[in-house]
Design a protein around this motif. Sequence first.
Motif, PDB file in Angstrom:
ATOM      1  N   GLY A 461       0.809  -1.216   0.000  1.00 23.98           N
ATOM      2  CA  GLY A 461       0.000   0.000   0.000  1.00 23.98           C
ATOM      3  C   GLY A 461       0.839   1.261   0.000  1.00 23.98           C
ATOM      4  N   GLU A 462       1.939   1.249   0.759  1.00 26.50           N
ATOM      5  CA  GLU A 462       2.824   2.419   0.776  1.00 26.50           C
ATOM      6  C   GLU A 462       3.482   2.606  -0.586  1.00 26.50           C
ATOM      7  OE1 GLU A 462       2.826   4.326   3.565  1.00 26.50           O
ATOM      8  OE2 GLU A 462       1.404   2.853   4.319  1.00 26.50           O
ATOM      9  N   ALA A 463       3.935   1.499  -1.174  1.00 28.29           N
ATOM     10  CA  ALA A 463       4.565   1.580  -2.492  1.00 28.29           C
ATOM     11  C   ALA A 463       3.575   2.057  -3.544  1.00 28.29           C
ATOM     12  CB  ALA A 463       5.142   0.220  -2.874  1.00 28.29           C
ATOM     13  N   ALA A 464       2.327   1.605  -3.453  1.00 33.33           N
ATOM     14  CA  ALA A 464       1.325   2.008  -4.436  1.00 33.33           C
ATOM     15  C   ALA A 464       1.034   3.501  -4.341  1.00 33.33           C
ATOM     16  CB  ALA A 464       0.042   1.206  -4.234  1.00 33.33           C
ATOM     17  N   LEU A 465       0.934   4.039  -3.108  1.00 32.67           N
ATOM     18  CA  LEU A 465       0.714   5.477  -2.954  1.00 32.67           C
ATOM     19  C   LEU A 465       1.897   6.252  -3.524  1.00 32.67           C
ATOM     20  CD1 LEU A 465      -0.928   7.864  -1.857  1.00 32.67           C
ATOM     21  CD2 LEU A 465       0.255   7.540   0.342  1.00 32.67           C
ATOM     22  N   SER A 466       3.107   5.794  -3.239  1.00 31.15           N
ATOM     23  CA  SER A 466       4.284   6.460  -3.779  1.00 31.15           C
ATOM     24  C   SER A 466       4.304   6.414  -5.302  1.00 31.15           C
ATOM     25  CB  SER A 466       5.556   5.802  -3.216  1.00 31.15           C
ATOM     26  OG  SER A 466       6.709   6.387  -3.771  1.00 31.15           O
ATOM     27  N   ASP A 467       3.999   5.263  -5.873  1.00 34.06           N
ATOM     28  CA  ASP A 467       3.982   5.152  -7.335  1.00 34.06           C
ATOM     29  C   ASP A 467       2.997   6.138  -7.952  1.00 34.06           C
ATOM     30  OD1 ASP A 467       5.889   3.176  -7.285  1.00 34.06           O
ATOM     31  OD2 ASP A 467       4.474   1.516  -7.552  1.00 34.06           O
ATOM     32  N   ALA A 468       1.822   6.274  -7.321  1.00 35.23           N
ATOM     33  CA  ALA A 468       0.823   7.206  -7.845  1.00 35.23           C
ATOM     34  C   ALA A 468       1.331   8.645  -7.773  1.00 35.23           C
ATOM     35  CB  ALA A 468      -0.487   7.066  -7.074  1.00 35.23           C
ATOM     36  N   MET A 469       1.955   9.017  -6.655  1.00 30.24           N
ATOM     37  CA  MET A 469       2.445  10.387  -6.524  1.00 30.24           C
ATOM     38  C   MET A 469       3.586  10.661  -7.497  1.00 30.24           C
ATOM     39  SD  MET A 469       2.106  11.115  -2.420  1.00 30.24           S
ATOM     40  CE  MET A 469       2.494  12.856  -2.597  1.00 30.24           C
ATOM     41  N   VAL A 470       4.481   9.697  -7.661  1.00 34.42           N
ATOM     42  CA  VAL A 470       5.552   9.862  -8.655  1.00 34.42           C
ATOM     43  C   VAL A 470       4.948  10.089 -10.034  1.00 34.42           C
ATOM     44  CG1 VAL A 470       7.383   8.624  -9.881  1.00 34.42           C
ATOM     45  CG2 VAL A 470       7.334   8.611  -7.381  1.00 34.42           C
ATOM     46  N   ASP A 471       3.935   9.294 -10.374  1.00 33.79           N
ATOM     47  CA  ASP A 471       3.279   9.459 -11.676  1.00 33.79           C
ATOM     48  C   ASP A 471       2.630  10.836 -11.808  1.00 33.79           C
ATOM     49  OD1 ASP A 471       3.992   7.004 -12.649  1.00 33.79           O
ATOM     50  OD2 ASP A 471       1.990   6.132 -12.613  1.00 33.79           O
ATOM     51  N   TYR A 472       1.877  11.246 -10.788  1.00 26.48           N
ATOM     52  CA  TYR A 472       1.203  12.554 -10.852  1.00 26.48           C
ATOM     53  C   TYR A 472       2.218  13.686 -11.040  1.00 26.48           C
ATOM     54  CZ  TYR A 472      -3.392  10.781  -9.164  1.00 26.48           C
ATOM     55  OH  TYR A 472      -4.606  10.160  -9.016  1.00 26.48           O
ATOM     56  N   TRP A 473       3.287  13.654 -10.244  1.00 31.00           N
ATOM     57  CA  TRP A 473       4.268  14.758 -10.274  1.00 31.00           C
ATOM     58  C   TRP A 473       5.008  14.792 -11.620  1.00 31.00           C
ATOM     59  CZ3 TRP A 473       1.738  14.774  -5.972  1.00 31.00           C
ATOM     60  CH2 TRP A 473       1.925  15.760  -5.001  1.00 31.00           C
ATOM     61  N   THR A 474       5.438  13.639 -12.104  1.00 28.62           N
ATOM     62  CA  THR A 474       6.188  13.634 -13.365  1.00 28.62           C
ATOM     63  C   THR A 474       5.272  13.906 -14.553  1.00 28.62           C
ATOM     64  OG1 THR A 474       6.016  11.204 -13.460  1.00 28.62           O
ATOM     65  CG2 THR A 474       8.021  12.139 -12.508  1.00 28.62           C
ATOM     66  N   SER A 475       4.034  13.477 -14.464  1.00 29.37           N
ATOM     67  CA  SER A 475       3.086  13.785 -15.534  1.00 29.37           C
ATOM     68  C   SER A 475       2.812  15.277 -15.602  1.00 29.37           C
ATOM     69  CB  SER A 475       1.778  13.015 -15.300  1.00 29.37           C
ATOM     70  OG  SER A 475       0.778  13.405 -16.221  1.00 29.37           O
ATOM     71  N   PHE A 476       2.665  15.909 -14.437  1.00 29.10           N
ATOM     72  CA  PHE A 476       2.471  17.359 -14.439  1.00 29.10           C
ATOM     73  C   PHE A 476       3.672  18.058 -15.079  1.00 29.10           C
ATOM     74  CE2 PHE A 476       3.097  21.525 -12.428  1.00 29.10           C
ATOM     75  CZ  PHE A 476       1.898  22.143 -12.781  1.00 29.10           C
ATOM     76  N   GLY A 486      -3.962   3.842 -13.316  1.00 30.42           N
ATOM     77  CA  GLY A 486      -4.737   3.102 -12.343  1.00 30.42           C
ATOM     78  C   GLY A 486      -5.214   3.916 -11.161  1.00 30.42           C
ATOM     79  N   ALA A 487      -4.925   5.214 -11.140  1.00 33.18           N
ATOM     80  CA  ALA A 487      -5.325   6.087 -10.029  1.00 33.18           C
ATOM     81  C   ALA A 487      -6.388   7.071 -10.522  1.00 33.18           C
ATOM     82  CB  ALA A 487      -4.116   6.837  -9.482  1.00 33.18           C
ATOM     83  N   PRO A 488      -7.127   7.693  -9.608  1.00 35.65           N
ATOM     84  CA  PRO A 488      -8.208   8.591 -10.025  1.00 35.65           C
ATOM     85  C   PRO A 488      -7.718   9.811 -10.784  1.00 35.65           C
ATOM     86  CG  PRO A 488      -8.398   8.016  -7.698  1.00 35.65           C
ATOM     87  CD  PRO A 488      -7.061   7.539  -8.137  1.00 35.65           C
ATOM     88  N   ARG A 489      -8.617  10.386 -11.575  1.00 40.38           N
ATOM     89  CA  ARG A 489      -8.320  11.622 -12.282  1.00 40.38           C
ATOM     90  C   ARG A 489      -8.211  12.763 -11.285  1.00 40.38           C
ATOM     91  NH1 ARG A 489     -11.132  16.055 -14.513  1.00 40.38           N
ATOM     92  NH2 ARG A 489     -10.070  16.929 -16.343  1.00 40.38           N
TER      93      ARG A 489
END
Length: 554
Positions: A461-476, A486-489
């Motif tokens: 669960g911790e790794a999944a939250l981190s993966d989502a945040m890494v994706d959000y930040w780098t996508s921005f 796989g995470a919400p819009r």
Amino acid sequence: MTSLLNRVARTAAAACIAGVLLAGAGRASARPEIPTVTAPAGAVRGRVEGDILSFKGIPYAAPPVGQNRWRPPLPAASWTGVKDASVYGPACIQPTPGAPNVYSDNLGATSEDCLTLNVWTGSTHGKAPVIVWIHGGALVAGSSKERLYDGARLASEGVVVVSINYRLGVLGYLAHPDLSAESPAGISGNYGLLDQIQALRWVQANIEAFGGDPDNVTIAGESAGGLSVMYLLASPLARDLFDKAIAQSAYMISTPELKTARFGAPSAEGAGSALALRLQAPSLRVLRGMDPQTLTDQAAMSGFGPFGVVDGVVLPRQLVDVFDRGEQAQVPILAGFNSGEIRSLRILAPPAPASAADYERIIRERYGDLADEFLRLYPSSGLAESILATTRDALYGWTSERLVRSQTAAGHPSFLYLFDHGYPAADQAGLHGFHASELPYMFGNLQRTPPRWPRIPAEPGEAALSDAMVDYWTSFARTGQPEAGGAPRWSPYAADGAYMAFRAAPEPSAGLMPGMFALHEQTMCRRRAGGSLAWNWNTGLASPVLPPADPACR
């Protein structure tokens, strides 16, 4: 889709590295060649870190020592041959550490010769988006080499990461009449901020050699790094050096003005003159001759507080005024704060009164016609939590929402978040969502925390939250739209006040803390209109009596 693109980017990056590093004539046991990049600044030799290339300790400005102490940074001299860039440069001079805390780490050697940066890249070919990271530490401490800021995980998502050092404390932010007199512009202070601007100029000139796109640069920082991001947004000298901004736990406080005492603070020059007297330094020659560590320690013990300086050139006016007038950089922004900011910064919160009745009496004395709304948001029934929440919101919550409101109103889709994540070690220590606790997650460095940091469990669960945040930040950084496979819009902030809450997982939400922004905006506006009160951590029980309602504060 984002995850697929990320996997493709990582695969391509690995293939490029394999091609660049000459794996050794087909022999499986051959070691890859050490990576070398030839940039306009000069040739540098870095290291291979898994699928990522790193280049550390690259000078971006001349050493600010001797007669260059308290002068704007000059470009670093070019060098011949290949410079070793396999290890970090020294941290900038900062106060001798006191009692350890959750943030304490061993930064190793420090020096005035510290204006270096570090680069992580998946490939030296192509034009990847660039993230320039500005470390926190109250403009007093910190370094680009802190383990939390290792950029390899972000770089694995197809971005180039740059982290920078900049002058700190009295060496980075001293203003003084004699310094202003020797300046062609008649100004002083802001040397640390000018360092950051020089680093961005270096990025524009050199980052393409490392596989980065100088036309797609995102500045990012947390705490004092977030404050620095706002200074850069406000500074005309930084215009066109970046394209997006990320401000984590930033605080839009009132800022000293160069020659005028305003908002409860002396002029920056006056504060510098007073410090020189306390240090028994009658001239710049004496100040420049002092040992930098001794000078830094004595200035800190004398109460010198480093801040940007409103000088009309580097910072044209107060941050709130720059944003109200629409004079800030016109770029998208991602901004947010943490639910437990003050749990690890309790020095910023006033002590609790003897009783709930005393609390209500003090708030009514200080806040007048705003007291009912204040007590609704921060009730006496939960006194300890209300005190923490008051300071959190006045500094970090209000600032985050103000930033996304300003940029949204200017026509730039912008994004708000609340980091409200806890895990057993942090919650047991009373540090749920504490200041900077989002950093291991958004950097993807869950196991690179300082020694006294509550240990993050190695759980999916911790790794999944981190993966989502890494994706959000780098996508921005890539497109201006934070997305995660796989995470919400994550919807942009708009009329509904959309934001993303990071708890056990990302949770799209709307209407952050109803009434919070309006109360602290009104408080700031009345203080600004009166001209004699600061808006920062003198809030709640620590607030002076507020001025009455002003027609300028709608």
